[in-house]
Design an enzyme around this catalytic site. Sequence first.
Site, PDB file in Angstrom:
ATOM      1  N   GLU A  83       0.858  -1.102  -0.041  1.00 45.67           N
ATOM      2  CA  GLU A  83      -0.017  -0.036   0.040  1.00 45.67           C
ATOM      3  C   GLU A  83       0.758   1.193  -0.038  1.00 45.67           C
ATOM      4  O   GLU A  83       0.452   2.290   0.085  1.00 45.67           O
ATOM      5  CB  GLU A  83      -1.000  -0.045   1.191  1.00 45.67           C
ATOM      6  N   ALA A 110      -4.811 -14.197   4.540  1.00 41.38           N
ATOM      7  CA  ALA A 110      -5.269 -15.049   3.513  1.00 41.38           C
ATOM      8  C   ALA A 110      -4.102 -15.248   2.637  1.00 41.38           C
ATOM      9  O   ALA A 110      -3.213 -14.719   2.589  1.00 41.38           O
ATOM     10  CB  ALA A 110      -6.196 -13.956   2.753  1.00 41.38           C
ATOM     11  N   MET A 204       1.048 -11.665   1.089  1.00 40.87           N
ATOM     12  CA  MET A 204       1.401 -10.457   1.021  1.00 40.87           C
ATOM     13  C   MET A 204       1.768  -9.863   2.328  1.00 40.87           C
ATOM     14  O   MET A 204       1.750  -8.516   2.309  1.00 40.87           O
ATOM     15  CB  MET A 204       0.885  -9.610  -0.108  1.00 40.87           C
ATOM     16  N   SER A 205       1.793 -10.448   3.230  1.00 42.13           N
ATOM     17  CA  SER A 205       1.693  -9.823   4.912  1.00 42.13           C
ATOM     18  C   SER A 205       2.724 -10.879   5.575  1.00 42.13           C
ATOM     19  O   SER A 205       3.743 -11.716   5.217  1.00 42.13           O
ATOM     20  CB  SER A 205       0.462  -9.706   5.360  1.00 42.13           C
ATOM     21  N   HIS A 240      -9.473 -10.877  -6.307  1.00 42.17           N
ATOM     22  CA  HIS A 240      -9.552 -10.544  -4.946  1.00 42.17           C
ATOM     23  C   HIS A 240     -11.000 -10.862  -4.214  1.00 42.17           C
ATOM     24  O   HIS A 240     -10.960 -11.036  -3.225  1.00 42.17           O
ATOM     25  CB  HIS A 240      -8.892  -9.033  -4.917  1.00 42.17           C
TER      26      HIS A 240
HETATM   27  N1  HPA Z   1      -0.943 -14.909  -3.354  1.00 40.06           N
HETATM   28  C1  HPA Z   1      -0.653 -13.938  -2.681  1.00 40.06           C
HETATM   29  N2  HPA Z   1      -1.472 -13.441  -1.705  1.00 40.06           N
HETATM   30  C2  HPA Z   1      -2.396 -13.965  -1.638  1.00 40.06           C
HETATM   31  C3  HPA Z   1      -3.005 -15.025  -2.566  1.00 40.06           C
HETATM   32  C4  HPA Z   1      -2.313 -15.475  -3.456  1.00 40.06           C
HETATM   33  O1  HPA Z   1      -2.546 -16.428  -4.269  1.00 40.06           O
HETATM   34  N3  HPA Z   1      -4.262 -15.345  -2.066  1.00 40.06           N
HETATM   35  C5  HPA Z   1      -4.683 -14.438  -0.996  1.00 40.06           C
HETATM   36  N4  HPA Z   1      -3.501 -13.613  -0.639  1.00 40.06           N
END
Ligand code: HPA
Length: 266
Positions: A83, A110, A204-205, A240
Site C-alpha cells: 500500500e 489470507a 503478501m503480509s 481479490h
Molecule cells: N498470492 C498472494 N497473496 C494472496 C493469495 C495468493 O494467491 N491469496 C490470498 N493472498
Amino acid sequence: MLNDIEEKTEKAFKSCSTGNMNGIRTGIILGSGLSGVRNSINGQEIPFSEIEGFPAPGVKGHSGILKISQQCAVLAGRFHFYEGHSLDDVVLPVFLLKKFGVENIIITNAAGGINRSYSPGELVLISDHLNLTGVNPLIGKNNEKYGPRFPDMSSAYSKSLIEKALEIKPGLKKGVYAGLTGPSYETPAEVRMLAVVGADLVGMSTVNEVIAARYLGINVLGISCVTNMAAGILEKPLDHSEVIDTGKKAEAELTGLVLELIRRIN
Ligand code: HPA
C-alpha cells in the site's frame, strides 16, 4: 527503518491505552476478510484513525479497528508494504502490542495454496516462513532495549502454540508461508519456483510482522486461510473478491479456533 519507533509506539499507546491493561496476554492480527473474531469478543473499539501515527488502511476487507478486551488486543486490519506504507508502519502494531504487554501474537492471513493437498477455505498452521519481500523491518540502528541486533529465527513460529492449536483442531495441516510484497499475484512460473524452494502457502503480509514479534520476544502463532489455490494450479485467474468471499466462509472456523486459543492461553 525502525526510525523513531520508540517515540511512535509511545504516541500510539497514549492515544489508545484504556486504564488497566495488565491482563492482556494475547495480541491478534486479523487478515483480509477475517475480521470475525472482533465481533465475538467484548471490549472497547478504537478506529485506527484515532490511533496517533497509524495510517488508514486501504484494502477492501480491512476495517481498521483495534479492539481491547480484558484478555486480548485485536487488530482487525493491518498495514501492507504494497500500500506504500513504510516497514515501520507495517510493524508499528506489533510494537504497540508489545507495549500492551502481550506475550503471544496470533497472526492470521489470507494465502494462496501452493501445496496441492490444501483446498480453498482450509485453515493451515504456519510452521515457518520464507521472507521474500526483499526487505527486513529491523534494518537500521538497533535499539538493544527492544531486542538483539541479530535475532534468532530458528523457531519463529511457536511449537507450543502450534500444539495448542492442534489440541483444539487435530486435523489442521501445517505449511511454510512465503511472504512476497505483492500487490500483483504471482505468475504460475513464480508459484512453481516457490514450490521448489519449499513454500506451501503464498501471501503478501505476515513475515515482517513475525520478524518484529520475534525480535521483541513475542511468541507467534500463524494461521493462514487458504482463500484460493495459487496461480497456475487451477485453470482460472485469481480474483481479490474470491479471496474475500472464501475468507468469509472460513471465518466462523477461524473465530472458533482463535477464541478457544485465547481461553487456553490465559
Ligand atoms: N498470492 C498472494 N497473496 C494472496 C493469495 C495468493 O494467491 N491469496 C490470498 N493472498
